[in-house]
Structures are given as structure tokens and as C-alpha cells.
Motif scaffolding. Structure first.
Motif, PDB file in Angstrom:
ATOM      1  N   ALA A   1      47.999  33.739  39.879  1.00  0.00           N
ATOM      2  CA  ALA A   1      49.168  34.567  40.189  1.00  0.00           C
ATOM      3  C   ALA A   1      49.010  35.225  41.558  1.00  0.00           C
ATOM      4  O   ALA A   1      47.958  35.139  42.199  1.00  0.00           O
ATOM      5  N   ASN A   2      50.095  35.900  41.978  1.00  0.00           N
ATOM      6  CA  ASN A   2      50.089  36.731  43.188  1.00  0.00           C
ATOM      7  C   ASN A   2      49.965  38.191  42.770  1.00  0.00           C
ATOM      8  O   ASN A   2      50.689  38.645  41.877  1.00  0.00           O
ATOM      9  N   LEU A   3      49.057  38.903  43.419  1.00  0.00           N
ATOM     10  CA  LEU A   3      48.814  40.303  43.081  1.00  0.00           C
ATOM     11  C   LEU A   3      49.820  41.189  43.801  1.00  0.00           C
ATOM     12  O   LEU A   3      49.979  41.115  45.027  1.00  0.00           O
ATOM     13  N   ILE A   4      50.506  42.037  43.043  1.00  0.00           N
ATOM     14  CA  ILE A   4      51.513  42.943  43.604  1.00  0.00           C
ATOM     15  C   ILE A   4      50.965  44.358  43.734  1.00  0.00           C
ATOM     16  O   ILE A   4      51.146  45.021  44.757  1.00  0.00           O
ATOM     17  N   ALA A   5      50.282  44.862  42.707  1.00  0.00           N
ATOM     18  CA  ALA A   5      49.742  46.222  42.722  1.00  0.00           C
ATOM     19  C   ALA A   5      48.577  46.302  41.749  1.00  0.00           C
ATOM     20  O   ALA A   5      48.429  45.449  40.860  1.00  0.00           O
ATOM     21  N   PHE A   6      47.760  47.359  41.917  1.00  0.00           N
ATOM     22  CA  PHE A   6      46.599  47.572  41.047  1.00  0.00           C
ATOM     23  C   PHE A   6      46.215  49.040  41.135  1.00  0.00           C
ATOM     24  O   PHE A   6      46.757  49.803  41.944  1.00  0.00           O
TER      25      PHE A   6
ATOM     26  N   ASN B   1      48.030  40.607  52.198  1.00  0.00           N
ATOM     27  CA  ASN B   1      48.186  39.259  52.745  1.00  0.00           C
ATOM     28  C   ASN B   1      48.846  38.285  51.773  1.00  0.00           C
ATOM     29  O   ASN B   1      48.928  37.088  52.070  1.00  0.00           O
ATOM     30  N   ARG B   2      49.263  38.782  50.607  1.00  0.00           N
ATOM     31  CA  ARG B   2      49.924  37.944  49.593  1.00  0.00           C
ATOM     32  C   ARG B   2      49.050  36.733  49.227  1.00  0.00           C
ATOM     33  O   ARG B   2      49.508  35.586  49.203  1.00  0.00           O
ATOM     34  N   LEU B   3      47.762  37.005  48.955  1.00  0.00           N
ATOM     35  CA  LEU B   3      46.837  35.934  48.591  1.00  0.00           C
ATOM     36  C   LEU B   3      46.952  35.634  47.093  1.00  0.00           C
ATOM     37  O   LEU B   3      47.148  36.533  46.283  1.00  0.00           O
ATOM     38  N   ARG B   4      46.819  34.381  46.745  1.00  0.00           N
ATOM     39  CA  ARG B   4      46.884  33.978  45.336  1.00  0.00           C
ATOM     40  C   ARG B   4      45.497  34.125  44.721  1.00  0.00           C
ATOM     41  O   ARG B   4      44.488  33.711  45.322  1.00  0.00           O
ATOM     42  N   ILE B   5      45.458  34.705  43.534  1.00  0.00           N
ATOM     43  CA  ILE B   5      44.178  34.990  42.883  1.00  0.00           C
ATOM     44  C   ILE B   5      44.104  34.293  41.532  1.00  0.00           C
ATOM     45  O   ILE B   5      45.113  33.833  40.983  1.00  0.00           O
ATOM     46  N   LYS B   6      42.871  34.234  41.037  1.00  0.00           N
ATOM     47  CA  LYS B   6      42.591  33.673  39.717  1.00  0.00           C
ATOM     48  C   LYS B   6      41.930  34.759  38.880  1.00  0.00           C
ATOM     49  O   LYS B   6      40.900  35.309  39.268  1.00  0.00           O
ATOM     50  N   VAL B   7      42.540  35.078  37.735  1.00  0.00           N
ATOM     51  CA  VAL B   7      42.062  36.156  36.869  1.00  0.00           C
ATOM     52  C   VAL B   7      41.635  35.559  35.538  1.00  0.00           C
ATOM     53  O   VAL B   7      42.417  34.873  34.875  1.00  0.00           O
ATOM     54  N   ILE B   8      40.388  35.807  35.162  1.00  0.00           N
ATOM     55  CA  ILE B   8      39.882  35.374  33.856  1.00  0.00           C
ATOM     56  C   ILE B   8      40.019  36.543  32.890  1.00  0.00           C
ATOM     57  O   ILE B   8      39.518  37.638  33.149  1.00  0.00           O
ATOM     58  N   THR B   9      40.705  36.300  31.773  1.00  0.00           N
ATOM     59  CA  THR B   9      40.958  37.356  30.797  1.00  0.00           C
ATOM     60  C   THR B   9      40.139  37.118  29.530  1.00  0.00           C
ATOM     61  O   THR B   9      39.641  36.006  29.281  1.00  0.00           O
ATOM     62  N   ARG B  10      40.010  38.161  28.735  1.00  0.00           N
ATOM     63  CA  ARG B  10      39.236  38.074  27.489  1.00  0.00           C
ATOM     64  C   ARG B  10      40.038  38.652  26.337  1.00  0.00           C
ATOM     65  O   ARG B  10      41.016  39.366  26.529  1.00  0.00           O
ATOM     66  N   ASN B  11      39.574  38.290  25.139  1.00  0.00           N
ATOM     67  CA  ASN B  11      40.119  38.890  23.922  1.00  0.00           C
ATOM     68  C   ASN B  11      38.983  39.617  23.209  1.00  0.00           C
ATOM     69  O   ASN B  11      37.953  39.917  23.814  1.00  0.00           O
ATOM     70  N   GLU B  12      39.162  39.873  21.907  1.00  0.00           N
ATOM     71  CA  GLU B  12      38.146  40.663  21.206  1.00  0.00           C
ATOM     72  C   GLU B  12      36.851  39.899  20.964  1.00  0.00           C
ATOM     73  O   GLU B  12      35.802  40.505  20.685  1.00  0.00           O
ATOM     74  N   THR B  13      36.880  38.570  21.075  1.00  0.00           N
ATOM     75  CA  THR B  13      35.675  37.780  20.778  1.00  0.00           C
ATOM     76  C   THR B  13      35.099  37.062  21.990  1.00  0.00           C
ATOM     77  O   THR B  13      33.929  36.683  21.982  1.00  0.00           O
TER      78      THR B  13
ATOM     79  N   LEU C   1      46.463  45.340  36.578  1.00  0.00           N
ATOM     80  CA  LEU C   1      47.024  44.442  37.582  1.00  0.00           C
ATOM     81  C   LEU C   1      48.490  44.154  37.290  1.00  0.00           C
ATOM     82  O   LEU C   1      48.858  43.870  36.136  1.00  0.00           O
ATOM     83  N   ALA C   2      49.294  44.233  38.333  1.00  0.00           N
ATOM     84  CA  ALA C   2      50.697  43.807  38.262  1.00  0.00           C
ATOM     85  C   ALA C   2      50.802  42.484  39.008  1.00  0.00           C
ATOM     86  O   ALA C   2      50.531  42.415  40.208  1.00  0.00           O
ATOM     87  N   LEU C   3      51.190  41.413  38.306  1.00  0.00           N
ATOM     88  CA  LEU C   3      51.178  40.058  38.846  1.00  0.00           C
ATOM     89  C   LEU C   3      52.588  39.477  38.865  1.00  0.00           C
ATOM     90  O   LEU C   3      53.458  39.883  38.089  1.00  0.00           O
ATOM     91  N   SER C   4      52.796  38.517  39.757  1.00  0.00           N
ATOM     92  CA  SER C   4      54.059  37.783  39.818  1.00  0.00           C
ATOM     93  C   SER C   4      53.756  36.298  39.978  1.00  0.00           C
ATOM     94  O   SER C   4      52.677  35.925  40.458  1.00  0.00           O
ATOM     95  N   ASP C   5      54.750  35.474  39.603  1.00  0.00           N
ATOM     96  CA  ASP C   5      54.613  34.015  39.678  1.00  0.00           C
ATOM     97  C   ASP C   5      53.316  33.578  38.982  1.00  0.00           C
ATOM     98  O   ASP C   5      52.439  32.940  39.574  1.00  0.00           O
ATOM     99  N   VAL C   6      53.218  33.910  37.701  1.00  0.00           N
ATOM    100  CA  VAL C   6      51.974  33.738  36.945  1.00  0.00           C
ATOM    101  C   VAL C   6      51.989  32.386  36.220  1.00  0.00           C
ATOM    102  O   VAL C   6      52.966  32.029  35.554  1.00  0.00           O
ATOM    103  N   LEU C   7      50.891  31.657  36.350  1.00  0.00           N
ATOM    104  CA  LEU C   7      50.639  30.444  35.570  1.00  0.00           C
ATOM    105  C   LEU C   7      49.461  30.734  34.653  1.00  0.00           C
ATOM    106  O   LEU C   7      48.325  30.903  35.104  1.00  0.00           O
TER     107      LEU C   7
END
Length: 239
Positions: free
Chosen positions: A153-158, A133-145, A164-170
Motif C-alpha cells: 500500500a501507500n502510506l498516508i499518515a502514522f 515521497n509517496r513511497l509504496r511499502i510492504k506491511v506484514i501483519t499478525r493475528n493472535e497466533t 497506519l493509514a493506508l491507501s490503494d491496498v493490496l
């Protein structure tokens, strides 16, 4: 002209008449007075075809009878198809008793990422809905700490590892002010000419001070691949 007139004058009607006993074919061909007894008489290419037609053979068709030729070809084609159909039916009945004992091989279906996505359920089914459905998602990422930042972004594949493969990422993240930031020696050097930065421009980072030595950084990336080990949470922003 005088020779033709003389030849016509010397030619008698009995010599150019097809029904006369003194018929002369040579003079009949070159004479202008020749009359054809039957105007619509059939024409054949040679005497052999004429003799075959006189004997009652239907395989010889006079010249100019295109409709008869086409009709004969259609009949031959229909007869050929009927013979082929009867032969296939005969072979089918002949080998019918052997088909029961023949082992039936199951078609092997290849499994890959795309085929497994169709049968996914649970959280992965929600990601599939975002892709369809080309829904826009919000992804929270982490680092080592801890938490590094947020991706809109828009999810393209997983896949099942949450890559995750994303497009139009802010991308939005926070970091310390420049005077409190430890910059590696290599980061302070400008990019050399002819490097990858000249081929694909580096996204521009916008920094906004939030106070207490913390800056909020944002940048827009056309395409981005995120490893599953860096994903903390995925949320649907727009439905």
C-alpha cells in the motif's frame, strides 16, 4: 421672440456693461448682447467664498479647479501621515525605558501529531520519508497466533504507536480450503438488503489454491486503517 427683441432693443450698452456705473445685473443676465470682460475669470459658489478669496484665504478654490483640489487633498494627507509618524516616534521614545522591565511572554506552541512528525527520527523518520515521497511499502501483519498476511500500500499518515493509514491496498493472506475451514454461523448468512454492503460494496476476494489444502487470498481495498499492535514489519518496496 418679439418680447426678447424688444427687451434687447430697450437695453442700452451701459446697462449690460460690467464697467459702467449704470450696470443692471438683471438685464445683463437675460440679454444676448452681454459680453464677459474676462473669459477665464474664477467662479465661486457664493459671495462669501468670493470675499474670502479677496482677503487672501487659500482655503477657497474656484469652481472647476479640480487639479488644485486634488493637490490640496494630497498635501493634507501627507501632512497627516507626517504628524502620525512624529507622534509614533514620540510615544516610542517616551515608553522606551519601560520596555526593558516588561516581562516577555513566550509564545506557546501547540504540539500534536503533525508537529511531532516533523521532529521524528529513527524508524519513524523513514515512515515520514514514505509519506513525503509517496513511497509504496510492504506491511506484514499478525493475528493472535502468528503472521496473518501482507499489505502492499501507500502510506498516508502514522503516529508513534505505529497506527497506519493506508491507501490503494493490496492484501494477501493464506487460509485453509473451504471444506477444512470452520465458518462461524453468522458468516454463512447473506447480507440483508439495505445493509452497509449496499452503501459501500465489500471488496471481492480472489482465492488461488496452493496445494495441501491451503488457499492464497487477495483483495484490493481503497483505504485501510491498521492498528499498531497488528504491525510486525514495514518494508519499503519502491524508492
Amino acid at each position: 421672440m418679439s418680447e426678447e427683441a424688444n427687451s434687447d432693443s430697450s437695453t442700452s450698452e451701459s446697462e449690460i456693461s460690467a464697467c459702467s456705473s449704470s450696470f443692471n445685473p438683471f438685464k445683463a443676465i437675460y440679454s444676448a448682447k452681454t459680453k464677459i470682460p474676462v473669459q477665464n475669470a474664477p467662479m465661486y459658489e457664493n459671495l462669501s467664498q468670493y470675499e474670502s478669496a479677496q482677503k487672501g484665504s487659500n482655503t477657497i478654490i474656484p469652481v472647476g479647479q479640480r487639479e488644485l483640489v486634488m493637490k490640496r487633498e494630497r498635501e493634507k494627507e501627507m501632512k497627516k501621515q507626517e504628524t502620525q509618524k512624529l507622534l509614533e516616534e514620540k510615544n516610542k521614545q517616551r515608553f522606551a525605558k519601560f520596555q526593558v522591565t516588561a516581562p516577555v511572554r513566550k509564545e506557546k506552541v501547540s504540539h500534536n501529531v503533525l508537529t511531532r512528525i516533523q521532529a521524528m527520527d529513527g524508524p519513524l523518520a523513514t515512515l515520514k520519508e514514505c509519506v513525503d515521497n509517496r513511497l509504496r511499502i510492504k506491511v506484514i501483519t499478525r493475528n493472535e497466533t502468528g503472521v496473518r498476511g501482507v499489505l502492499h500500500a501507500n502510506l498516508i499518515a502514522f503516529d508513534k504507536q505505529w497506527n497506519l493509514a493506508l491507501s490503494d491496498v493490496l492484501e494477501i493472506w493464506k487460509r485453509k480450503a473451504p471444506r477444512k475451514r470452520k465458518i462461524p454461523p453468522g458468516m454463512s448468512m447473506p447480507a440483508a438488503k439495505g445493509s452497509a454492503a449496499a452503501i459501500s460494496p465489500v471488496p471481492r476476494i480472489t482465492e488461488t489454491p496452493l496445494g495441501k489444502g491451503i488457499w492464497e487470498c487477495t483483495r484490493h481495498i481503497p483505504q485501510l486503517f491498521v492498528r499498531g499492535e497488528h504491525v510486525v514489519l514495514v518494508n519499503i518496496v519502491e524508492r
